[in-house]
Design a protein around this motif. Structure first.
Motif, PDB file in Angstrom:
ATOM      1  N   SER A  42       0.941  -1.265  -0.113  1.00  0.00           N
ATOM      2  CA  SER A  42       0.013   0.007   0.014  1.00  0.00           C
ATOM      3  C   SER A  42       0.896   1.241   0.096  1.00  0.00           C
ATOM      4  CB  SER A  42      -1.017   0.152   1.222  1.00  0.00           C
ATOM      5  OG  SER A  42      -0.183   0.255   2.517  1.00  0.00           O
ATOM      6  N   ARG A  43       2.107   1.128   0.268  1.00  0.00           N
ATOM      7  CA  ARG A  43       3.005   2.215   0.424  1.00  0.00           C
ATOM      8  C   ARG A  43       3.057   2.882  -1.113  1.00  0.00           C
ATOM      9  NH1 ARG A  43       8.334  -0.145   3.479  1.00  0.00           N
ATOM     10  NH2 ARG A  43       7.559  -1.854   1.861  1.00  0.00           N
ATOM     11  N   GLU A  44       3.058   2.163  -2.040  1.00  0.00           N
ATOM     12  CA  GLU A  44       3.166   2.499  -3.475  1.00  0.00           C
ATOM     13  C   GLU A  44       1.900   2.924  -3.908  1.00  0.00           C
ATOM     14  OE1 GLU A  44       6.252   3.173  -4.533  1.00  0.00           O
ATOM     15  OE2 GLU A  44       7.008   2.224  -2.577  1.00  0.00           O
ATOM     16  N   ARG A  45       0.941   2.223  -3.435  1.00  0.00           N
ATOM     17  CA  ARG A  45      -0.216   2.630  -3.862  1.00  0.00           C
ATOM     18  C   ARG A  45      -0.911   4.089  -3.517  1.00  0.00           C
ATOM     19  NH1 ARG A  45      -1.521  -2.821  -2.769  1.00  0.00           N
ATOM     20  NH2 ARG A  45      -2.458  -2.540  -1.117  1.00  0.00           N
ATOM     21  N   ILE A  46      -0.664   4.056  -2.272  1.00  0.00           N
ATOM     22  CA  ILE A  46      -1.349   5.478  -1.734  1.00  0.00           C
ATOM     23  C   ILE A  46      -0.334   6.646  -2.288  1.00  0.00           C
ATOM     24  CG2 ILE A  46      -2.159   4.359   0.390  1.00  0.00           C
ATOM     25  CD1 ILE A  46       0.258   5.560   1.934  1.00  0.00           C
ATOM     26  N   ARG A  47       0.945   6.329  -2.414  1.00  0.00           N
ATOM     27  CA  ARG A  47       1.737   7.526  -3.071  1.00  0.00           C
ATOM     28  C   ARG A  47       1.147   8.025  -4.564  1.00  0.00           C
ATOM     29  NH1 ARG A  47       7.051   8.729  -2.025  1.00  0.00           N
ATOM     30  NH2 ARG A  47       7.359   6.595  -1.150  1.00  0.00           N
ATOM     31  N   SER A  48       0.904   6.793  -5.302  1.00  0.00           N
ATOM     32  CA  SER A  48       0.156   7.186  -6.626  1.00  0.00           C
ATOM     33  C   SER A  48      -0.991   7.718  -6.613  1.00  0.00           C
ATOM     34  CB  SER A  48       0.381   5.964  -7.421  1.00  0.00           C
ATOM     35  OG  SER A  48       1.575   5.401  -7.668  1.00  0.00           O
ATOM     36  N   ALA A  49      -1.930   7.253  -5.597  1.00  0.00           N
ATOM     37  CA  ALA A  49      -3.282   7.885  -5.497  1.00  0.00           C
ATOM     38  C   ALA A  49      -3.289   8.946  -4.789  1.00  0.00           C
ATOM     39  CB  ALA A  49      -4.181   6.722  -4.398  1.00  0.00           C
ATOM     40  N   ILE A  50      -2.433   9.472  -4.082  1.00  0.00           N
ATOM     41  CA  ILE A  50      -2.422  10.823  -3.609  1.00  0.00           C
ATOM     42  C   ILE A  50      -1.916  11.943  -4.669  1.00  0.00           C
ATOM     43  CG2 ILE A  50      -1.106  12.369  -2.218  1.00  0.00           C
ATOM     44  CD1 ILE A  50      -1.295  10.189  -0.096  1.00  0.00           C
ATOM     45  N   ARG A  51      -1.007  11.565  -5.244  1.00  0.00           N
ATOM     46  CA  ARG A  51      -0.350  12.434  -6.400  1.00  0.00           C
ATOM     47  C   ARG A  51      -1.406  12.392  -7.494  1.00  0.00           C
ATOM     48  NH1 ARG A  51       6.036  10.616  -6.353  1.00  0.00           N
ATOM     49  NH2 ARG A  51       6.575  11.876  -4.522  1.00  0.00           N
ATOM     50  N   ASN A  52      -2.024  11.368  -7.929  1.00  0.00           N
ATOM     51  CA  ASN A  52      -3.080  11.457  -9.221  1.00  0.00           C
ATOM     52  C   ASN A  52      -4.339  11.901  -8.712  1.00  0.00           C
ATOM     53  OD1 ASN A  52      -1.214  10.223 -10.881  1.00  0.00           O
ATOM     54  ND2 ASN A  52      -1.842   8.093 -10.232  1.00  0.00           N
ATOM     55  N   SER A  53      -4.633  12.441  -7.331  1.00  0.00           N
ATOM     56  CA  SER A  53      -5.634  13.087  -6.830  1.00  0.00           C
ATOM     57  C   SER A  53      -5.304  14.671  -7.015  1.00  0.00           C
ATOM     58  CB  SER A  53      -6.042  12.570  -5.604  1.00  0.00           C
ATOM     59  OG  SER A  53      -6.607  11.166  -5.653  1.00  0.00           O
ATOM     60  N   GLY A  54      -4.143  14.892  -7.398  1.00  0.00           N
ATOM     61  CA  GLY A  54      -3.828  16.387  -7.199  1.00  0.00           C
ATOM     62  C   GLY A  54      -3.543  16.943  -5.976  1.00  0.00           C
ATOM     63  N   LEU A  55      -2.964  16.049  -4.960  1.00  0.00           N
ATOM     64  CA  LEU A  55      -2.524  16.217  -3.653  1.00  0.00           C
ATOM     65  C   LEU A  55      -1.055  16.065  -3.928  1.00  0.00           C
ATOM     66  CD1 LEU A  55      -5.399  14.711  -1.617  1.00  0.00           C
ATOM     67  CD2 LEU A  55      -5.219  17.176  -2.226  1.00  0.00           C
ATOM     68  N   GLU A  56      -0.444  16.723  -2.675  1.00  0.00           N
ATOM     69  CA  GLU A  56       0.901  16.320  -2.384  1.00  0.00           C
ATOM     70  C   GLU A  56       1.327  15.371  -1.467  1.00  0.00           C
ATOM     71  OE1 GLU A  56       3.054  20.116  -1.650  1.00  0.00           O
ATOM     72  OE2 GLU A  56       2.266  21.134  -3.725  1.00  0.00           O
ATOM     73  N   PHE A  57       2.363  14.146  -2.026  1.00  0.00           N
ATOM     74  CA  PHE A  57       2.781  13.569  -0.984  1.00  0.00           C
ATOM     75  C   PHE A  57       3.935  14.051  -0.053  1.00  0.00           C
ATOM     76  CE2 PHE A  57       4.806   9.648   0.671  1.00  0.00           C
ATOM     77  CZ  PHE A  57       3.972   8.881   0.941  1.00  0.00           C
ATOM     78  N   PRO A  58       3.965  13.759   1.159  1.00  0.00           N
ATOM     79  CA  PRO A  58       5.107  14.538   1.919  1.00  0.00           C
ATOM     80  C   PRO A  58       6.334  13.886   1.418  1.00  0.00           C
ATOM     81  CG  PRO A  58       3.197  13.559   3.387  1.00  0.00           C
ATOM     82  CD  PRO A  58       3.064  12.831   1.907  1.00  0.00           C
ATOM     83  N   MET A  59       7.359  15.182   1.537  1.00  0.00           N
ATOM     84  CA  MET A  59       8.573  14.915   1.080  1.00  0.00           C
ATOM     85  C   MET A  59       9.516  14.693   2.168  1.00  0.00           C
ATOM     86  SD  MET A  59       8.523  15.570  -1.972  1.00  0.00           S
ATOM     87  CE  MET A  59      10.264  15.418  -2.201  1.00  0.00           C
ATOM     88  N   GLU A  60       8.760  14.654   3.649  1.00  0.00           N
ATOM     89  CA  GLU A  60       9.706  14.220   4.806  1.00  0.00           C
ATOM     90  C   GLU A  60       9.698  12.611   4.790  1.00  0.00           C
ATOM     91  OE1 GLU A  60       8.059  17.971   5.177  1.00  0.00           O
ATOM     92  OE2 GLU A  60       7.154  16.114   4.588  1.00  0.00           O
ATOM     93  N   ARG A  61      10.551  12.003   5.636  1.00  0.00           N
ATOM     94  CA  ARG A  61      10.471  10.682   5.817  1.00  0.00           C
ATOM     95  C   ARG A  61       9.258  10.223   6.500  1.00  0.00           C
ATOM     96  NH1 ARG A  61      14.555   7.093   5.144  1.00  0.00           N
ATOM     97  NH2 ARG A  61      14.441   4.976   5.888  1.00  0.00           N
TER      98      ARG A  61
END
Length: 525
Positions: A42-61
């Protein structure tokens, strides 16, 4: 906002707290909490889902914690909860707030994300909402396709999310949540009501009234449907026993609201609830193949999934050509038939599934199938016939109240009318609901004394004497005698009588007197 998700296991499952911490370091996503492969992905799924929804994924760890830490987390239903927890942590960081306040409102979030940000349906929604409500969590975000199922849980407030953005807006605004069902479901097309009892409409190929020439078998199935009794039908091949038992469902009333909640939960956990369906109201009818394993019948697997006996809860389990099933499969039915539940244990965890079902058995009378036939010769020896019936065992047969020898069809017999059959069943069902609140076959020994005995004034003395004489003559066990009494109680209810009369007892005895396979082969036919 404290976000929870749900980890299904067996019938119960467990709530899982989803926490996210953002810290300085090389951008990456770490996950702790004994997650399986699907959850880690899900780490990879949520990263793509967040970005493809027009939102920004956190740049932090990003550190994701799923607790309790010692509980294995399985499935893709955590995607939406993790994505919302990550975004919530990002928003808090931007506002300079603390990552998490444990006193904040709790909310259940469950759903799978695809890469575009759409929310997919998941199994076990009804179980998740019920578990959350029991834990004091009343607000829930679920996939749009599971909304009907979720809203059937009373006391819950549900938001149906079609996309990740929908869920984010609901989390931020708190709007769009709808209360769970407060009224009993109304029946429309596809159902018919007879004397206050609702039945599903019988399709042309499922109407038992189309079975011709078997009045005794249909009468037995009518009694079984009225009182939830078990049935054994045996006869030569081609006599129509399988056809009649397959159409048994047309005699069974729809499930009550309470029964429906349990059946819906089981089917939801198994992933068998149709998409968009709110609940299961038609009694299940399960017909496993003869090659079914003991795990397939009783349940099991890594997640302790329900087996056929639990999927048949509230309905019927039909074993056609029952002699072809493994002996171990037949014998394991004894405990669930008695207790109405089954306990499954796997790797230090256990779960208890409901398994209150009607057992319908169809079998030949001997290995060749010709025993008792007027125009065919039986080639089986007495020993082979005895071994054939020993496969069922006396304790299993003792739990079957209705035993019917099925002859070849008598085409001169009058065809039954479905509504006439249902009317007597409805009369018996209403009497049972009013009197004890459960079906006659499920009465305890104490309830038998209260509702079916001569001592309580519910049975004529002549009827009691008839059953006592039959118990001695046919060597019935006490369980068999009680079964005969409960059968007579059902027949009296169908007749609209409060007191069990001698004729009701006589009919009940006629279905119990043949002790098949236990030295009574000659008396069987």
């Amino acid at each position: 906002m404290h976000i929870y998700s749900f980890s299904p296991f067996g019938y119960e499952g467990a709530l899982v707290s989803v926490e996210v911490d953002l810290r300085k370091g090389i951008p990456a996503v770490d996950m702790v909490g004994l997650a399986d492969g699907a959850v880690k992905e899900s780490r990879e799924r949520i990263r793509s889902a967040i970005r493809n929804s027009g939102l920004e994924f956190p740049m932090e760890r990003v550190l994701i914690s799923l607790s309790p830490a010692d509980l294995k987390k399985e499935g893709a239903g955590f995607d939406l909860a993790i994505a919302l927890a990550v975004l919530d942590a990002k928003f808090r960081l931007e506002r300079g707030e603390l990552p998490l306040d444990t006193e904040e409102e709790k909310i259940l979030v469950i759903g799978e994300l695809d890469l575009s940000g759409n929310v997919r349906n998941v199994r076990g929604i009804q179980a998740a909402i019920s578990t959350a409500a029991a834990g004091g969590i009343t607000r829930c975000i679920v996939p749009a396709g599971n909304a009907g199922e979720a809203r059937k849980v009373k006391g819950s407030s549900v938001f149906s999310a079609a996309t990740l953005l929908d869920a984010v807006n609901a989390l931020q605004t708190g709007q769009g949540f709808e209360e769970g069902a407060a009224e009993e479901e109304k029946f429309g097309d596809g159902f018919s009501e007879i004397d206050g009892v609702v039945f599903p409409d019988a399709e042309t190929d499922g109407d038992i009234s189309a079975v011709r020439g078997q009045p005794r078998l249909i009468r037995a199935l009518q009694i079984a449907a009225a009182g939830a009794h078990n049935v054994l039908a045996y006869g030569t091949p081609g006599c129509g026993k399988t056809l009649a038992l397959q159409r048994f469902a047309s005699l069974v009333p729809v499930l009550t609201e309470e029964e429906s909640q349990i059946v819906t939960r089981i089917h939801s956990l198994a992933g068998l609830l149709p998409s968009g369906a709110a609940s299961v109201r038609i009694a299940p009818f399960r017909m496993p193949h003869q090659t079914a394993s003991i795990e397939g019948i009783c349940g099991g697997g890594p997640r302790c999934s329900p087996g056929e006996i639990s999927l048949a809860h509230g309905g019927a389990l039909f074993l056609d050509e029952a002699s072809q099933f493994k002996s171990s499969v037949l014998q394991m039915l004894r405990v669930p038939l008695e207790s109405g539940c089954i306990t499954l244990s796997r790797a230090g965890r256990s779960t208890v599934y409901p398994a209150r079902f009607q057992l319908l058995i169809a079998t030949n009378p001997c290995p060749c199938g010709n025993l008792g036939s007027e125009d065919k010769l039986c080639l089986c020896s007495a020993h082979s016939i005895e071994q054939f019936w020993k496969k069922f065992s006396a304790p299993l047969l003792d739990r079957i109240d209705l035993r019917v020898h099925v002859d070849l069809p008598d085409m001169s017999a009058e065809n039954p009318v479905l509504n006439d059959l249902r009317r007597e069943i409805a009369r018996a069902v209403l009497a049972q609901r009013k009197r004890q609140g459960k079906r006659n076959a499920l009465l305890s020994p104490q309830e038998v004394l209260q509702f079916c005995s001569a001592e309580s004034g519910m049975m004529e003395e002549s009827a009691k004497k008839l059953i006592d004489d039959a118990q001695e003559r046919f060597g019935m066990s006490q369980r068999a005698a009680n079964g005969c009494v409960k059968l007579a109680r059902t027949i009296a209810d169908m007749d609209g009588k409060e007191i069990i009369a001698e004729k009701h007892a006589a009919e009940a005895i006629s279905y119990r007197k043949t002790e098949v396979g236990l030295g009574g082969i000659s008396e069987m036919l």
